[in-house]
Design a protein around this motif. Structure first.
Motif, PDB file in Angstrom:
ATOM      1  N   SER A 147     -13.514   7.454  43.839  1.00 51.70           N
ATOM      2  CA  SER A 147     -14.211   8.202  44.887  1.00 51.70           C
ATOM      3  C   SER A 147     -13.289   9.301  45.393  1.00 51.70           C
ATOM      4  CB  SER A 147     -14.601   7.246  46.026  1.00 51.70           C
ATOM      5  OG  SER A 147     -15.387   7.913  46.986  1.00 51.70           O
TER       6      SER A 147
ATOM      7  N   ASN B 144     -13.436  11.753  47.391  1.00 53.88           N
ATOM      8  CA  ASN B 144     -13.459  12.232  48.778  1.00 53.88           C
ATOM      9  C   ASN B 144     -12.827  11.262  49.770  1.00 53.88           C
ATOM     10  OD1 ASN B 144     -14.804  14.611  48.061  1.00 53.88           O
ATOM     11  ND2 ASN B 144     -16.791  13.589  48.147  1.00 53.88           N
ATOM     12  N   LYS B 145     -12.593  10.036  49.365  1.00 51.78           N
ATOM     13  CA  LYS B 145     -12.039   9.046  50.299  1.00 51.78           C
ATOM     14  C   LYS B 145     -10.521   9.189  50.395  1.00 51.78           C
ATOM     15  CE  LYS B 145     -15.658   5.560  50.112  1.00 51.78           C
ATOM     16  NZ  LYS B 145     -16.656   6.475  49.549  1.00 51.78           N
TER      17      LYS B 145
ATOM     18  N   ASP C  15     -18.270  -0.217  49.239  1.00 50.89           N
ATOM     19  CA  ASP C  15     -18.576   1.187  48.981  1.00 50.89           C
ATOM     20  C   ASP C  15     -17.879   1.662  47.711  1.00 50.89           C
ATOM     21  OD1 ASP C  15     -19.174   3.861  49.104  1.00 50.89           O
ATOM     22  OD2 ASP C  15     -18.608   4.120  51.190  1.00 50.89           O
ATOM     23  N   LEU C  16     -16.621   1.271  47.540  1.00 45.72           N
ATOM     24  CA  LEU C  16     -15.864   1.668  46.349  1.00 45.72           C
ATOM     25  C   LEU C  16     -16.439   1.034  45.081  1.00 45.72           C
ATOM     26  CD1 LEU C  16     -12.202   1.491  47.721  1.00 45.72           C
ATOM     27  CD2 LEU C  16     -13.391   3.544  46.922  1.00 45.72           C
TER      28      LEU C  16
ATOM     29  N   SER D  92     -19.349   3.038  44.131  1.00 47.88           N
ATOM     30  CA  SER D  92     -18.884   4.303  43.552  1.00 47.88           C
ATOM     31  C   SER D  92     -18.406   4.094  42.116  1.00 47.88           C
ATOM     32  CB  SER D  92     -17.743   4.887  44.396  1.00 47.88           C
ATOM     33  OG  SER D  92     -18.184   5.219  45.696  1.00 47.88           O
TER      34      SER D  92
ATOM     35  N   ARG E  82     -20.129   5.861  38.930  1.00 45.41           N
ATOM     36  CA  ARG E  82     -19.311   6.759  38.119  1.00 45.41           C
ATOM     37  C   ARG E  82     -19.320   6.302  36.658  1.00 45.41           C
ATOM     38  NH1 ARG E  82     -15.616  10.765  38.941  1.00 45.41           N
ATOM     39  NH2 ARG E  82     -16.103  10.670  41.149  1.00 45.41           N
TER      40      ARG E  82
ATOM     41  N   LYS F  93     -25.228  10.075  40.266  1.00 44.16           N
ATOM     42  CA  LYS F  93     -24.746  10.461  41.594  1.00 44.16           C
ATOM     43  C   LYS F  93     -25.198   9.463  42.648  1.00 44.16           C
ATOM     44  CE  LYS F  93     -24.725  14.326  44.874  1.00 44.16           C
ATOM     45  NZ  LYS F  93     -25.226  13.574  46.038  1.00 44.16           N
TER      46      LYS F  93
ATOM     47  N   ASP G 172     -27.401   2.660  47.691  1.00 45.18           N
ATOM     48  CA  ASP G 172     -26.553   3.651  48.353  1.00 45.18           C
ATOM     49  C   ASP G 172     -26.421   3.354  49.846  1.00 45.18           C
ATOM     50  OD1 ASP G 172     -25.991   5.417  46.119  1.00 45.18           O
ATOM     51  OD2 ASP G 172     -28.106   5.957  46.193  1.00 45.18           O
TER      52      ASP G 172
END
Length: 258
Positions: free
Chosen positions: A162, A164-165, A212-213, A216, A220, A225, A239
């Protein structure tokens, strides 16, 4: 952003009254969300919902989600064993068009959803206050991680999964969760000592971020997405529920230990 806000308002207007009322409508809603979540996962693997493996997985998911108050002749472990045997036998019947790897995928998908949604349902049947506490932990973690990450985030937490984290965001999320969890405890005291509640909040916030990870990671891996398009601006059910699918089972374990 406008679409995202409108979707959130409509979803809350539907979700919150059913959550508060509980009982059969809440159980039906949980079953519906779990079923949609299974569809989203199967679609990532290109397994059609109308195929035998998808239908059998859905049926067994429904059995595993049955509340503990429902008496069954088989235990939940027995049900999983029967499922595995059926699916492995199907690999033979399909002449390996449905592979051993796909059996593993459907099994993990079913258990992943069962564990998360089952304890979501069981927690609500036990106490509405616990559900609101856990929702606050997850939402405040997300909010804290977002704002702290934007303000202070430089070092990436796990860029391969991820991008953005950030580490600062993860820490900020935990701090926000502790603050808002404590406020909830003051306004609506839970039967848990404050120091233990704060300790539990730290672990629950971490569990939410791991959930959450995980989401992701599999998105991925399957190069998507969002898990779905059911909620415009938000993606799919998974999501929105990815953190909660980890938080509710972890809360159950913590509650048992306490």
């Amino acid at each position: 952003m406008k679409k995202r806000i409108i979707t959130a308002i409509i979803a809350l207007l539907i979700f919150v009254p059913i959550l508060i009322y509980g009982k059969l409508p809440f159980i039906i809603l949980t079953y519906l969300m779990a079923s949609i979540g299974l569809y989203e996962l199967l679609r990532m693997r290109n397994i059609s919902l109308g195929t035998f493996p998808a239908i059998i997985t859905l049926v067994f998911l429904w059995f595993l989600l049955l509340p503990n108050t429902v008496e069954l002749h088989l235990t939940k472990i027995d049900i999983v064993i029967v499922y595995i045997i059926i699916m492995l036998f199907y690999t033979v019947l399909s002449k390996n068009r449905f592979t051993f790897d796909e059996v593993g995928f459907t099994l993990i998908a079913m258990l992943y959803l069962t564990i998360g949604f089952f304890f979501f349902m069981e927690t609500r049947l036990q106490s509405l206050a616990y559900v609101f506490y856990l929702l606050i932990v997850v939402w405040s973690t997300d909010t804290g991680a977002y704002f702290t990450g934007r303000a202070l985030g430089k070092r990436k937490l796990w860029p391969d999964i991820s991008p953005n984290k950030t580490v600062a965001g993860a820490i900020g999320g935990i701090l926000f969760a502790c603050v808002f969890g404590y406020i909830f405890q003051v306004i609506h005291p839970l039967p848990i000592p404050k120091h233990l509640m704060l300790t539990a909040t730290v672990f629950l916030s971490m569990a939410g971020q791991i959930g959450d990870l995980v989401a992701s990671a599999y998105k991925r891996h399957y190069d998507v997405k969002d898990s779905g398009k059911l909620l415009p601006g938000h993606g799919g059910i998974l999501d929105r529920m990815d953190s909660l699918l980890f938080v509710f089972p972890i809360f159950h374990i913590i509650y048992v230990l306490l």
